[in-house]
Scaffold this motif. Structure first.
Motif, PDB file in Angstrom:
ATOM      1  N   LEU A  48     -95.401  17.325  49.245  1.00  8.56           N
ATOM      2  CA  LEU A  48     -95.928  17.336  47.910  1.00  8.56           C
ATOM      3  C   LEU A  48     -97.755  17.384  47.995  1.00  8.56           C
ATOM      4  O   LEU A  48     -98.078  18.215  47.326  1.00  8.56           O
ATOM      5  N   ASN A  49     -98.027  16.723  49.031  1.00  6.05           N
ATOM      6  CA  ASN A  49     -99.495  16.949  49.254  1.00  6.05           C
ATOM      7  C   ASN A  49     -99.954  18.229  49.594  1.00  6.05           C
ATOM      8  O   ASN A  49    -100.787  18.963  48.906  1.00  6.05           O
ATOM      9  N   LEU A  50     -99.108  18.891  50.390  1.00  5.75           N
ATOM     10  CA  LEU A  50     -99.461  20.309  50.753  1.00  5.75           C
ATOM     11  C   LEU A  50     -99.224  21.228  49.531  1.00  5.75           C
ATOM     12  O   LEU A  50     -99.886  22.334  49.345  1.00  5.75           O
ATOM     13  N   LEU A  51     -98.061  20.988  48.612  1.00  7.02           N
ATOM     14  CA  LEU A  51     -97.839  22.021  47.618  1.00  7.02           C
ATOM     15  C   LEU A  51     -99.138  21.644  46.584  1.00  7.02           C
ATOM     16  O   LEU A  51     -99.368  22.752  45.929  1.00  7.02           O
ATOM     17  N   GLY A  52     -99.785  20.653  46.686  1.00  8.89           N
ATOM     18  CA  GLY A  52    -100.769  20.490  45.752  1.00  8.89           C
ATOM     19  C   GLY A  52    -102.005  21.236  46.090  1.00  8.89           C
ATOM     20  O   GLY A  52    -103.043  21.613  45.216  1.00  8.89           O
ATOM     21  N   LEU A  53    -101.964  21.779  47.096  1.00 12.13           N
ATOM     22  CA  LEU A  53    -103.017  22.620  47.778  1.00 12.13           C
ATOM     23  C   LEU A  53    -102.693  24.201  47.679  1.00 12.13           C
ATOM     24  O   LEU A  53    -103.750  24.731  47.687  1.00 12.13           O
ATOM     25  N   GLU A  54    -101.689  24.623  47.175  1.00 16.05           N
ATOM     26  CA  GLU A  54    -101.340  25.824  47.060  1.00 16.05           C
ATOM     27  C   GLU A  54    -101.582  26.136  45.631  1.00 16.05           C
ATOM     28  O   GLU A  54    -101.457  25.537  44.746  1.00 16.05           O
ATOM     29  N   ARG A  55    -102.066  27.442  45.475  1.00 11.68           N
ATOM     30  CA  ARG A  55    -102.450  27.983  43.982  1.00 11.68           C
ATOM     31  C   ARG A  55    -101.261  28.167  43.365  1.00 11.68           C
ATOM     32  O   ARG A  55    -101.291  28.299  42.050  1.00 11.68           O
ATOM     33  N   ALA A 102     -91.869  25.397  42.565  1.00 14.86           N
ATOM     34  CA  ALA A 102     -93.107  24.947  41.474  1.00 14.86           C
ATOM     35  C   ALA A 102     -93.075  23.450  41.479  1.00 14.86           C
ATOM     36  O   ALA A 102     -91.951  22.768  41.141  1.00 14.86           O
ATOM     37  N   PRO A 103     -94.171  22.958  41.710  1.00 18.75           N
ATOM     38  CA  PRO A 103     -94.205  21.387  41.458  1.00 18.75           C
ATOM     39  C   PRO A 103     -93.918  21.215  39.866  1.00 18.75           C
ATOM     40  O   PRO A 103     -94.401  22.071  39.117  1.00 18.75           O
ATOM     41  N   VAL A 104     -93.543  20.239  39.537  1.00 19.58           N
ATOM     42  CA  VAL A 104     -93.606  19.739  38.016  1.00 19.58           C
ATOM     43  C   VAL A 104     -94.911  19.143  37.752  1.00 19.58           C
ATOM     44  O   VAL A 104     -95.245  17.852  38.426  1.00 19.58           O
ATOM     45  N   PRO A 105     -95.887  19.735  36.821  1.00 18.83           N
ATOM     46  CA  PRO A 105     -97.011  19.309  36.616  1.00 18.83           C
ATOM     47  C   PRO A 105     -97.132  17.866  36.047  1.00 18.83           C
ATOM     48  O   PRO A 105     -97.939  17.069  36.670  1.00 18.83           O
ATOM     49  N   GLU A 106     -96.280  17.274  35.325  1.00 18.60           N
ATOM     50  CA  GLU A 106     -96.245  15.904  34.897  1.00 18.60           C
ATOM     51  C   GLU A 106     -96.103  14.853  35.975  1.00 18.60           C
ATOM     52  O   GLU A 106     -96.949  13.878  36.233  1.00 18.60           O
ATOM     53  N   ARG A 107     -95.173  15.344  36.825  1.00 21.85           N
ATOM     54  CA  ARG A 107     -94.813  14.508  38.144  1.00 21.85           C
ATOM     55  C   ARG A 107     -96.088  14.566  39.207  1.00 21.85           C
ATOM     56  O   ARG A 107     -96.556  13.399  39.914  1.00 21.85           O
ATOM     57  N   MET A 108     -96.784  15.526  39.376  1.00 25.97           N
ATOM     58  CA  MET A 108     -97.696  15.763  40.156  1.00 25.97           C
ATOM     59  C   MET A 108     -98.947  15.068  39.737  1.00 25.97           C
ATOM     60  O   MET A 108     -99.831  14.452  40.354  1.00 25.97           O
ATOM     61  N   ALA A 109     -99.228  15.226  38.390  1.00 25.78           N
ATOM     62  CA  ALA A 109    -100.209  14.212  37.764  1.00 25.78           C
ATOM     63  C   ALA A 109    -100.213  12.922  38.002  1.00 25.78           C
ATOM     64  O   ALA A 109    -101.152  12.273  38.359  1.00 25.78           O
ATOM     65  N   GLY A 110     -99.054  12.361  37.929  1.00 20.42           N
ATOM     66  CA  GLY A 110     -98.887  10.905  38.282  1.00 20.42           C
ATOM     67  C   GLY A 110     -98.922  10.560  39.525  1.00 20.42           C
ATOM     68  O   GLY A 110     -99.696   9.714  39.950  1.00 20.42           O
ATOM     69  N   LEU A 111     -98.461  11.429  40.462  1.00 19.22           N
ATOM     70  CA  LEU A 111     -98.745  11.550  41.828  1.00 19.22           C
ATOM     71  C   LEU A 111    -100.166  11.506  42.180  1.00 19.22           C
ATOM     72  O   LEU A 111    -100.980  10.775  42.987  1.00 19.22           O
ATOM     73  N   GLY A 112    -100.921  12.478  41.385  1.00 17.06           N
ATOM     74  CA  GLY A 112    -102.419  12.521  41.626  1.00 17.06           C
ATOM     75  C   GLY A 112    -103.111  11.201  41.206  1.00 17.06           C
ATOM     76  O   GLY A 112    -103.950  10.909  41.958  1.00 17.06           O
ATOM     77  N   ALA A 113    -102.613  10.594  40.048  1.00 20.90           N
ATOM     78  CA  ALA A 113    -103.316   9.513  39.579  1.00 20.90           C
ATOM     79  C   ALA A 113    -102.986   8.385  40.544  1.00 20.90           C
ATOM     80  O   ALA A 113    -104.013   7.579  41.053  1.00 20.90           O
TER      81      ALA A 113
END
Length: 167
Positions: A48-55, A102-113
């Protein structure tokens, strides 16, 4: 620039190697704690960390490249992340035969928080460094990532065998 070989340098290199080992172990244990907190596997967290770095969304093949996993293992990883709601599979708009992850934006936002809450105190580690020191640390991190990739490949390919058959 060649380095002179001195007793002090040898002492510093020994200390640096010990601290590097402690740092890697601490990060692995930290990653495990984050994974436990999220109910995920540590590799899933780093994916997930690496996927967050992909465009853009990526293929499972790209996930295999990013993580160093086989495509079969990367598929199982994506299955776990999909079940946990962090990613979704979607057809490529240009080539409908190709499946993208594709990452799910809402879940990635929670992970980012979560990362921001955890990283808030980590950021204070760098307050006392000037720009040249920050550049040095950044270069060190890049070189560490590059060397790690090479060593991972050596270990996985079997090219890192000890002469006596040991570890």
């Amino acid at each position: 620039m060649p380095q002179e070989n001195s007793a002090r340098r040898d002492e510093l290199m020994t200390e640096l190697q010990g601290e590097a080992r402690r740092s890697m172990a601490a990060y692995a244990l930290f990653n495990q704690a984050v994974a436990d907190h999220l109910g995920l596997h540590p590799t899933d967290v780093q994916c997930l960390n690496l996927l967050g770095l992909e465009r853009d969304p990526v293929t499972i093949g790209r996930i295999a490249e990013l993580t160093g996993l086989t495509t079969g293992s990367a598929t199982r990883l994506v299955d776990r992340l999909e079940r946990a709601g962090y990613v979704r599979r979607e057809r490529d708009a240009e080539d409908r035969r190709r499946v993208m992850v594709a990452p799910v934006p809402e879940r990635m936002a929670g992970l980012g928080a979560l990362w921001r809450r955890l990283n808030g105190t980590w950021g204070t580690l760098f307050e006392d460094y000037d720009e040249s020191e920050l550049a040095l640390l950044t270069g060190y991190m890049r070189r560490t990532v590059e060397l790690s990739a090479v060593q991972i490949e050596r270990l996985r390919s079997g090219a890192f065998e000890e002469p006596d058959g040991g570890v």
